[in-house]
Motif scaffolding. Structure first.
Motif, PDB file in Angstrom:
ATOM      1  N   PRO A 170       4.354   9.203   1.002  1.00  0.00           N
ATOM      2  CA  PRO A 170       3.003   8.638   1.054  1.00  0.00           C
ATOM      3  C   PRO A 170       2.288   9.001   2.351  1.00  0.00           C
ATOM      4  CG  PRO A 170       4.586   7.010   0.272  1.00  0.00           C
ATOM      5  CD  PRO A 170       5.381   8.186   0.746  1.00  0.00           C
ATOM      6  N   GLN A 171       0.988   9.021   2.287  1.00  0.00           N
ATOM      7  CA  GLN A 171       0.189   9.476   3.426  1.00  0.00           C
ATOM      8  C   GLN A 171       0.401   8.604   4.651  1.00  0.00           C
ATOM      9  OE1 GLN A 171      -1.522  12.277   3.183  1.00  0.00           O
ATOM     10  NE2 GLN A 171      -2.212  12.224   5.308  1.00  0.00           N
ATOM     11  N   HIS A 226       0.825  -1.206   0.000  1.00  0.00           N
ATOM     12  CA  HIS A 226       0.000   0.000   0.000  1.00  0.00           C
ATOM     13  C   HIS A 226       0.863   1.262   0.000  1.00  0.00           C
ATOM     14  CE1 HIS A 226      -3.711   2.179   0.410  1.00  0.00           C
ATOM     15  NE2 HIS A 226      -3.289   2.786   1.513  1.00  0.00           N
ATOM     16  N   TYR A 227       2.078   1.166   0.543  1.00  0.00           N
ATOM     17  CA  TYR A 227       3.001   2.299   0.526  1.00  0.00           C
ATOM     18  C   TYR A 227       3.304   2.706  -0.913  1.00  0.00           C
ATOM     19  CZ  TYR A 227       7.325   4.936   1.354  1.00  0.00           C
ATOM     20  OH  TYR A 227       8.297   5.901   1.383  1.00  0.00           O
ATOM     21  N   THR A 270       1.580   1.776  -3.522  1.00  0.00           N
ATOM     22  CA  THR A 270       0.332   2.101  -4.207  1.00  0.00           C
ATOM     23  C   THR A 270      -0.006   3.579  -4.043  1.00  0.00           C
ATOM     24  OG1 THR A 270      -0.472  -0.144  -3.814  1.00  0.00           O
ATOM     25  CG2 THR A 270      -2.104   1.517  -4.405  1.00  0.00           C
ATOM     26  N   GLN A 271       0.276   4.125  -2.867  1.00  0.00           N
ATOM     27  CA  GLN A 271       0.056   5.561  -2.665  1.00  0.00           C
ATOM     28  C   GLN A 271       1.009   6.389  -3.514  1.00  0.00           C
ATOM     29  OE1 GLN A 271       0.240   6.294   1.567  1.00  0.00           O
ATOM     30  NE2 GLN A 271      -1.855   5.564   1.900  1.00  0.00           N
ATOM     31  N   LYS A 315       3.856   9.789   6.130  1.00  0.00           N
ATOM     32  CA  LYS A 315       4.158  11.189   5.844  1.00  0.00           C
ATOM     33  C   LYS A 315       4.934  11.864   6.967  1.00  0.00           C
ATOM     34  CE  LYS A 315       1.914  15.364   4.080  1.00  0.00           C
ATOM     35  NZ  LYS A 315       0.613  15.985   3.732  1.00  0.00           N
ATOM     36  N   TRP A 346      -0.504   6.487  -6.961  1.00  0.00           N
ATOM     37  CA  TRP A 346      -1.612   7.428  -7.099  1.00  0.00           C
ATOM     38  C   TRP A 346      -1.123   8.831  -7.455  1.00  0.00           C
ATOM     39  CZ3 TRP A 346      -4.490   5.723  -2.008  1.00  0.00           C
ATOM     40  CH2 TRP A 346      -5.096   4.475  -2.226  1.00  0.00           C
ATOM     41  N   ASP A 347       0.039   9.201  -6.932  1.00  0.00           N
ATOM     42  CA  ASP A 347       0.601  10.518  -7.261  1.00  0.00           C
ATOM     43  C   ASP A 347       1.219  10.537  -8.651  1.00  0.00           C
ATOM     44  OD1 ASP A 347      -0.162  11.474  -4.781  1.00  0.00           O
ATOM     45  OD2 ASP A 347       1.761  11.001  -3.831  1.00  0.00           O
TER      46      ASP A 347
END
Length: 251
Positions: free
Chosen positions: A136-137, A112-113, A115-116, A140, A119-120
């Motif tokens: 990543p969120q 998921h790291y 994957t974020q 962050k 997304w950017d």
């Protein structure tokens, strides 16, 4: 004696039950640990073996591949643009490096790291022309060491400086503006040749005429016919000459 034997049998049975319970608990713990290890291995395999695929804003197809380099984690993003007719699309890639394992959320779900990050990147026209450090969120708040930092990219893109061509275009404009300014200076009214005065004209013409037929100037007689015809058919400055020749032809 029988009572003692019963007590001993009860203690033996209890001991057997306790041992069975301990073995069952230990086996359950081992199973849980194995399951956790399997889950972690599956998560790692999903990152190391299964690349993340996405498309950019300009329809470039990209893949994200994660690999290890000692204590660091490396990420390579490879992209290829759509072909336009017979010309193939552009190709480029970029490498990132960091220590995202310092982030606790990354260790729980490392895929998921990235994957974020994806997304950017998919919001960009060029996946390798984004920020130098991705945050990543989920991680962050962690320092730059725990983030993925850009190492290199190919091909290297250089943006032209807009100041130089503007100055080069302005330089030839200056002489172009000076040309129309200089042209009216060069055009000066030329002095017109002095017109012969009526008194001096007949003297110059006398040299060309025959000296034997010279008579008195008729211009001295204001009411003569020659002077009236000269005033009607000749310029004012040539009245004397015209009247002389008219009177000469009349005689």
């Amino acid at each position: 004696m029988r009572a003692r034997m019963r007590v001993l049998l009860l203690f033996a049975a209890a001991a057997v039950c306790v041992s069975h319970a301990q073995t069952n608990n230990s086996s359950n713990d081992n199973r849980q640990q194995q399951q956790q290890q399997q889950q972690q291995q599956q998560q790692q395999r999903s990152i190391w073996d299964e690349p993340i695929r996405f498309s950019t804003k300009t329809k470039d197809t990209c893949t994200m591949v994660v690999s290890g380099a000692g204590d660091y984690t490396r990420l390579r993003v490879t992209c290829k643009g759509p072909s336009q007719g017979q010309t193939p699309g552009r190709s480029y890639y970029c490498d990132f490096q960091g220590k995202p394992n310092l982030c606790r959320a990354y260790n729980l779900n490392p895929r998921h790291y990235f994957t974020q990050m994806m997304w950017d990147m998919r919001k960009l026209s060029h996946a390798c022309q984004g920020p130098k450090v991705y945050r990543p969120q989920m991680c962050k708040k962690y320092p730059d060491e725990a983030q993925m930092t850009l190492l290199a990219s190919w091909p290297k893109t250089t943006t032209p400086k807009p100041s130089k061509p503007v100055q080069e275009q302005r330089k030839p404009v200056a002489p172009a503006q000076s040309k129309p300014v200089s042209t009216p200076k060069s055009v000066k009214p030329q002095p017109q040749p002095a017109k012969p005065q009526p008194g001096k004209g007949p003297q110059t013409k006398k040299t060309t005429t025959k000296p034997g037929k010279t008579t008195t100037r008729p211009t001295e007689q204001p009411d003569s016919k020659a002077s009236r015809m000269a005033s009607e058919y000749c310029w004012k400055s040539f009245h004397g000459v015209c009247s002389y020749f008219i009177s000469w032809f009349q005689n």
